[in-house]
Design a protein around this motif. Structure first.
Motif, PDB file in Angstrom:
ATOM      1  N   LYS A  64     -19.603 -27.317  -7.705  1.00  0.00           N
ATOM      2  CA  LYS A  64     -20.905 -27.915  -7.437  1.00  0.00           C
ATOM      3  C   LYS A  64     -20.834 -29.392  -7.807  1.00  0.00           C
ATOM      4  O   LYS A  64     -19.792 -29.877  -8.264  1.00  0.00           O
ATOM      5  CB  LYS A  64     -21.999 -27.188  -8.223  1.00  0.00           C
ATOM      6  N   GLU A 100     -22.035 -31.192 -10.245  1.00  0.00           N
ATOM      7  CA  GLU A 100     -21.754 -31.525 -11.635  1.00  0.00           C
ATOM      8  C   GLU A 100     -21.234 -30.329 -12.425  1.00  0.00           C
ATOM      9  O   GLU A 100     -21.247 -30.336 -13.650  1.00  0.00           O
ATOM     10  CB  GLU A 100     -23.022 -32.083 -12.311  1.00  0.00           C
ATOM     11  N   ARG A 101     -20.762 -29.311 -11.732  1.00  0.00           N
ATOM     12  CA  ARG A 101     -20.271 -28.115 -12.413  1.00  0.00           C
ATOM     13  C   ARG A 101     -19.069 -27.552 -11.668  1.00  0.00           C
ATOM     14  O   ARG A 101     -18.962 -27.635 -10.441  1.00  0.00           O
ATOM     15  CB  ARG A 101     -21.356 -27.038 -12.491  1.00  0.00           C
ATOM     16  N   ILE A 151     -17.248 -23.828 -11.826  1.00  0.00           N
ATOM     17  CA  ILE A 151     -17.345 -22.500 -12.429  1.00  0.00           C
ATOM     18  C   ILE A 151     -16.337 -21.546 -11.804  1.00  0.00           C
ATOM     19  O   ILE A 151     -16.266 -21.408 -10.580  1.00  0.00           O
ATOM     20  CB  ILE A 151     -18.763 -21.911 -12.247  1.00  0.00           C
ATOM     21  N   PHE A 172     -13.377 -32.969 -13.615  1.00  0.00           N
ATOM     22  CA  PHE A 172     -14.608 -32.700 -14.347  1.00  0.00           C
ATOM     23  C   PHE A 172     -14.402 -32.894 -15.848  1.00  0.00           C
ATOM     24  O   PHE A 172     -13.281 -32.798 -16.361  1.00  0.00           O
ATOM     25  CB  PHE A 172     -15.096 -31.282 -14.082  1.00  0.00           C
ATOM     26  N   GLU A 219     -17.328 -30.309 -20.630  1.00  0.00           N
ATOM     27  CA  GLU A 219     -18.660 -29.706 -20.693  1.00  0.00           C
ATOM     28  C   GLU A 219     -19.158 -29.256 -19.320  1.00  0.00           C
ATOM     29  O   GLU A 219     -20.178 -28.558 -19.229  1.00  0.00           O
ATOM     30  CB  GLU A 219     -19.658 -30.690 -21.304  1.00  0.00           C
ATOM     31  N   GLN A 220     -18.472 -29.670 -18.265  1.00  0.00           N
ATOM     32  CA  GLN A 220     -18.870 -29.279 -16.913  1.00  0.00           C
ATOM     33  C   GLN A 220     -18.089 -28.069 -16.402  1.00  0.00           C
ATOM     34  O   GLN A 220     -18.315 -27.607 -15.295  1.00  0.00           O
ATOM     35  CB  GLN A 220     -18.653 -30.463 -15.950  1.00  0.00           C
ATOM     36  N   GLY A 229     -18.808 -21.500 -21.667  1.00  0.00           N
ATOM     37  CA  GLY A 229     -18.692 -22.917 -21.390  1.00  0.00           C
ATOM     38  C   GLY A 229     -17.436 -23.459 -22.033  1.00  0.00           C
ATOM     39  O   GLY A 229     -16.589 -22.712 -22.528  1.00  0.00           O
TER      40      GLY A 229
END
Length: 238
Positions: A109, A111-112, A114, A149, A152-153, A172
């Motif tokens: 995404k 800012e992420r 996963i 990234f 923390e992302q 996380g």
């Protein structure tokens, strides 16, 4: 070159003397649970086909159990994302050691980033045990090392689709975790015995891809038509 996955890291930590005696087949085993039973393998194969945009309705209609699992995962895989990488493998070369990890799905995404892992494991694992496992820590480490990234992302989620309440474990990451894991990793890799068998870089594909994955690659490369590929997919038994 030594090919290292999370299972070999576990062995190096606990019983490093056993490391040289391991056979090739044990070097790369992807996934959160042991994918040794038929239903589990078929479930993961069907999820790969879904990721490729292929129709799986005939297969799902033949297996209500797998259809139920797919329906549980559907809300997750339908999450909008800039990019989705299915059945992804990430690597990092440290000295003479190639670290590898497998991911069912990676969602990118804005800012992420996963990673998603689905499993038919029914018994919920301890949250802390899973967080501290080599499997989770190596996956987070390689996820960060192979992206732009910030720590923390980064995150990873485990979906236990065969559990009644569908438990989801999400973890996380942080810069501190990353640095601590790097130190632990260096310490563990230092235990590698001098007699360890070397693995050539060209042999990597022999470990990380089984026959079905090679067929998928041929399909993506245009070496197999859709009809030819579907003809190689095993039927799902009830």
């Amino acid at each position: 070159m030594n090919l290292i996955d999370y299972k070999l890291l576990e062995i190096l930590e606990t019983t490093p003397e056993k490391f040289p005696d391991l056979e090739r087949e044990s070097i790369y085993t992807p996934g959160f649970c042991e994918r040794v039973n038929v239903l589990s393998k078929q479930f993961h194969l069907i999820m790969q086909q879904i990721g490729m945009g292929l129709s799986v309705e005939p297969l799902l209609n033949n297996s209500p159990q797998i259809k139920e699992w797919v329906e549980k995962v559907q809300p997750i895989i339908s999450i909008p994302a800039i990019a989705k990488s299915w059945n992804a493998s990430l690597q990092k070369l440290i000295s003479n050691n190639l670290l590898v990890a497998q991911y069912d799905l990676i969602l990118e995404k804005e800012e992420r980033l996963i990673a998603i892992d689905w499993s038919i494991q029914a018994r919920p694992f301890s949250y802390h045990q899973l967080l501290e496992s080599w499997q989770t820590q190596l996956r987070l480490f390689l996820l960060l090392e192979n992206s732009s990234f910030a720590p923390e992302q980064i995150g990873i989620s485990y979906l236990l689709v065969n559990s009644k309440d569908i438990p989801i474990y999400h973890f996380g990451y942080s810069k501190q975790q990353h640095e601590e894991f790097q130190q632990k990793l260096e310490s563990i890799l230092s235990k590698l015995p001098e007699t360890e068998k070397n693995v050539s870089p060209t042999a990597l594909s022999e470990f990380e891809r089984d026959a079905s994955e090679l067929k998928i690659e041929k399909f993506l490369n245009g070496e197999l038509t859709t009809q030819e590929y579907l003809a190689t997919v095993p039927e799902v038994e009830i």
